[in-house]
Write a protein that holds these residues in place. Structure first.
Motif, PDB file in Angstrom:
ATOM      1  N   GLN A 159     -26.288 -11.951  -3.825  1.00  0.00           N
ATOM      2  CA  GLN A 159     -24.848 -11.757  -3.640  1.00  0.00           C
ATOM      3  C   GLN A 159     -24.094 -13.079  -3.737  1.00  0.00           C
ATOM      4  OE1 GLN A 159     -25.277  -9.851   0.200  1.00  0.00           O
ATOM      5  NE2 GLN A 159     -24.607  -7.865  -0.605  1.00  0.00           N
ATOM      6  N   SER A 160     -24.665 -14.135  -3.154  1.00  0.00           N
ATOM      7  CA  SER A 160     -24.023 -15.448  -3.226  1.00  0.00           C
ATOM      8  C   SER A 160     -23.938 -15.932  -4.669  1.00  0.00           C
ATOM      9  CB  SER A 160     -24.802 -16.472  -2.387  1.00  0.00           C
ATOM     10  OG  SER A 160     -24.781 -16.126  -1.017  1.00  0.00           O
TER      11      SER A 160
ATOM     12  N   LEU B  36     -23.908 -13.038   3.264  1.00  0.00           N
ATOM     13  CA  LEU B  36     -24.357 -12.607   1.940  1.00  0.00           C
ATOM     14  C   LEU B  36     -25.754 -13.151   1.663  1.00  0.00           C
ATOM     15  CD1 LEU B  36     -21.183 -13.096  -0.313  1.00  0.00           C
ATOM     16  CD2 LEU B  36     -21.897 -11.064   0.967  1.00  0.00           C
ATOM     17  N   ASN B  37     -26.552 -12.362   0.943  1.00  0.00           N
ATOM     18  CA  ASN B  37     -27.897 -12.821   0.581  1.00  0.00           C
ATOM     19  C   ASN B  37     -27.840 -13.690  -0.680  1.00  0.00           C
ATOM     20  OD1 ASN B  37     -27.807 -11.105  -1.711  1.00  0.00           O
ATOM     21  ND2 ASN B  37     -28.710  -9.400  -0.550  1.00  0.00           N
TER      22      ASN B  37
ATOM     23  N   GLY C 164     -18.721 -16.592   2.179  1.00  0.00           N
ATOM     24  CA  GLY C 164     -19.763 -15.599   1.957  1.00  0.00           C
ATOM     25  C   GLY C 164     -21.025 -15.883   2.748  1.00  0.00           C
TER      26      GLY C 164
ATOM     27  N   HIS D  23     -13.848  -4.453  -3.188  1.00  0.00           N
ATOM     28  CA  HIS D  23     -15.185  -4.991  -2.931  1.00  0.00           C
ATOM     29  C   HIS D  23     -15.081  -6.209  -2.018  1.00  0.00           C
ATOM     30  CE1 HIS D  23     -19.106  -6.901  -3.801  1.00  0.00           C
ATOM     31  NE2 HIS D  23     -19.506  -5.676  -4.096  1.00  0.00           N
ATOM     32  N   ILE D  24     -16.128  -6.488  -1.262  1.00  0.00           N
ATOM     33  CA  ILE D  24     -16.146  -7.629  -0.360  1.00  0.00           C
ATOM     34  C   ILE D  24     -15.868  -8.936  -1.103  1.00  0.00           C
ATOM     35  CG2 ILE D  24     -18.657  -7.938  -0.563  1.00  0.00           C
ATOM     36  CD1 ILE D  24     -16.461  -8.586   2.541  1.00  0.00           C
ATOM     37  N   PHE D  25     -16.318  -9.029  -2.373  1.00  0.00           N
ATOM     38  CA  PHE D  25     -16.039 -10.227  -3.167  1.00  0.00           C
ATOM     39  C   PHE D  25     -14.542 -10.395  -3.394  1.00  0.00           C
ATOM     40  CE2 PHE D  25     -20.375 -10.338  -5.611  1.00  0.00           C
ATOM     41  CZ  PHE D  25     -21.028 -10.493  -4.405  1.00  0.00           C
TER      42      PHE D  25
ATOM     43  N   LEU E  24     -21.201 -13.902  -6.448  1.00  0.00           N
ATOM     44  CA  LEU E  24     -19.886 -14.358  -5.983  1.00  0.00           C
ATOM     45  C   LEU E  24     -19.563 -15.735  -6.561  1.00  0.00           C
ATOM     46  CD1 LEU E  24     -17.366 -14.107  -4.181  1.00  0.00           C
ATOM     47  CD2 LEU E  24     -18.721 -15.056  -2.296  1.00  0.00           C
TER      48      LEU E  24
ATOM     49  N   TYR F 218     -20.399 -15.008   6.257  1.00  0.00           N
ATOM     50  CA  TYR F 218     -20.358 -13.549   6.375  1.00  0.00           C
ATOM     51  C   TYR F 218     -21.760 -12.949   6.381  1.00  0.00           C
ATOM     52  CZ  TYR F 218     -19.142  -8.691   5.219  1.00  0.00           C
ATOM     53  OH  TYR F 218     -19.020  -7.318   5.217  1.00  0.00           O
TER      54      TYR F 218
END
Length: 361
Positions: free
Chosen positions: A159-160, A155-156, A150, A243-245, A163, A153
Motif C-alpha cells: 500500500q505504501s 499502511l503495509n 500512510g 479511497h484512503i489514498f 501511495l 495510519y
C-alpha cells in the motif's frame, strides 16, 4: 542555520543549503555569498527566502527525512518521467516510453528506505524552489507527507508503494492544462476553472495507460481533489466512496499548495494553512487524516525565522511531535529589533501565553 527572507539579508550573508531547480540541478551551492545581484536573480526566480549561515543558530539544522542526493535524484526522475509521458502522448509512434512504473518504483524504494530509517521524526519541509519548479517540488513534497501519514495510519509495504508512486505523479495531468490558465493571477472564468479540474481525470488516464503502474496509484491522481462532503472533483464522491489514498493525499496536497509561493500569490503562513485544514475537518477532510497530519508534519521547520506575540524575533531550533504550532524558539532580537548578545530558548510547550504570529518566507 537560519531561514531568512531575501529582503532581510545582511551584507555578506552566505547560503547554508544549496538551491535546486525543477530538475534537481544545483542553482547555487552552499557557502555562496549572496550578493545584491544574486539576490535580485533569486527574487526574479520566485524564491522568497533561503537558509543562511548564522553562528548563533549553527545547531539549528533541519533533519530531513530524505538526503539531498535523494531529493536531487527524485526531482530529476519526476521531471523526466512527466515530460516523457506528455511527449509520448503527442508522438506515440516516434516516442516509446520504457518501464515508467519501474523507474518510479525504484525511486520510491529509495525514498521509503530513508523515511523508514527516520521513523518517528516529524517531516521538515521548507518551500524553497523556483516558481517554474512548483509542479515537481510540489509532487515530491506531497509524496513525502502522504507516505509519512500512510505509515502512521498503518499502511503495509504494498500500500505504501502504491501511495508513493501515485503521489509522485499525482499532478501529471496538469501538463495537459494550458500554463496560462494554471498560472493566471486573476480570477478564473468558469471555463478556465473546469479546464484545471480536468487535470485529475487527465492524470488518471495517463497513469492507467502505463502497464506497470497500478490502478490504486492511478486513483491518487483521480481522487486527490475529492472532498468527503461531496464538494470535490472530478466525480463529487462522498465519505467512504473516496479511497484512503484520496483522503490522505487531499490533506497533504492542500497544505503544500497553500504554503507554497506561486507566480500569482505569496504562500500562506504555515499556521494559517493548518487552521484551514482544522476548520475543514469533517467537511472537506476526514478528521482522522488531519490528526495524523498533525502527528507527522513540522509546520515550522527547524531554522525558520519567526516573530512571537511578544514582539521578539527568533529561530525555530526544535519541534515537538504532535504539537506543530508549539516549537522551541531561540530568541535573537528584542521587539525593538536590537540583536541580543546572549540569545535564549523559549519552549512554547511550556510557555503557553507565547505564540508564533508570523514567519519568514
Amino acid at each position: 542555520m537560519r531561514y531568512v527572507s531575501l529582503q532581510r539579508l545582511n551584507q555578506g550573508a552566505r547560503l547554508a543549503r544549496p538551491l535546486l531547480d525543477e530538475k534537481g540541478v544545483i542553482l547555487l551551492g552552499a557557502g555562496a555569498e549572496l550578493t545584491p545581484f544574486i539576490i535580485q536573480r533569486l527574487t526574479a526566480l520566485g524564491i522568497p527566502a533561503v537558509y543562511i549561515e548564522d553562528g548563533r543558530t549553527e545547531d539549528a539544522v533541519p533533519d530531513d527525512v530524505i538526503s539531498q542526493e535523494t531529493r536531487q535524484q527524485a526531482l530529476s526522475t519526476i521531471h523526466t518521467t512527466m515530460r516523457e509521458m506528455t511527449v509520448a502522448e503527442k508522438f506515440p509512434r516516434q516516442f516509446q516510453q520504457q518501464e515508467v512504473g519501474r523507474r518510479i518504483r525504484d525511486l520510491f524504494d529509495v525514498i521509503l528506505g530513508e523515511m523508514r530509517s527516520k521513523k518517528g521524526m516529524a517531516i521538515n519541509l521548507a518551500n524553497i524552489y523556483t516558481t517554474d519548479g512548483f509542479l515537481y517540488h510540489h509532487s515530491l513534497n506531497v509524496s513525502i507527507m502522504s507516505v509519512a501519514m500512510g505509515l502512521e495510519y498503518g499502511l503495509n509495504e504494498k500500500q505504501s508503494l502504491d501511495l508513493g508512486v501515485g503521489t509522485l505523479l499525482h499532478d501529471v495531468g496538469k501538463l495537459r492544462v494550458p500554463q496560462e490558465i494554471l498560472n493566471k493571477p486573476g480570477r478564473l472564468t468558469d471555463e478556465e476553472f473546469q479546464a484545471i479540474q480536468h487535470h485529475a481525470l487527465y492524470g488518471y488516464e495517463m497513469l492507467r495507460a502505463q502497464d506497470d503502474i497500478s490502478a490504486m496509484s492511478a486513483h491518487v491522481a483521480l481522487q486527490h481533489h475529492e472532498r468527503i462532503d461531496g464538494t470535490g472533483y472530478p466525480r463529487g464522491l462522498k465519505g467512504d466512496e473516496i479511497h484512503i489514498f484520496g483522503k490522505i493525499s487531499a490533506v497533504a496536497d492542500v497544505y503544500e499548495a497553500l504554503t507554497a509561493n506561486r507566480i500569482y500569490r505569496k504562500g500562506h503562513l504555515p499556521h494559517h494553512a493548518l487552521e484551514f485544514l482544522l476548520g475543514a475537518c469533517g467537511s472537506h477532510f476526514e478528521t482522522e487524516m488531519v490528526q495524523i497530519f498533525l502527528k507527522t508534519i513540522s509546520i515550522y521547520p527547524v531554522g525558520m525565522t519567526v516573530q512571537l506575540n511578544t514582539g521578539e524575533t527568533g529561530v525555530v531550533v526544535a519541534h515537538h511531535i504532535g504539537h506543530p504550532q508549539r516549537p522551541t524558539v531561540r530568541v535573537l532580537q528584542t521587539p525593538d529589533g536590537e540583536e541580543l548578545k546572549q540569545p535564549y530558548d523559549v519552549n512554547l510547550m511550556e510557555n503557553l501565553t507565547v505564540m508564533i504570529v508570523s514567519c519568514e518566507g
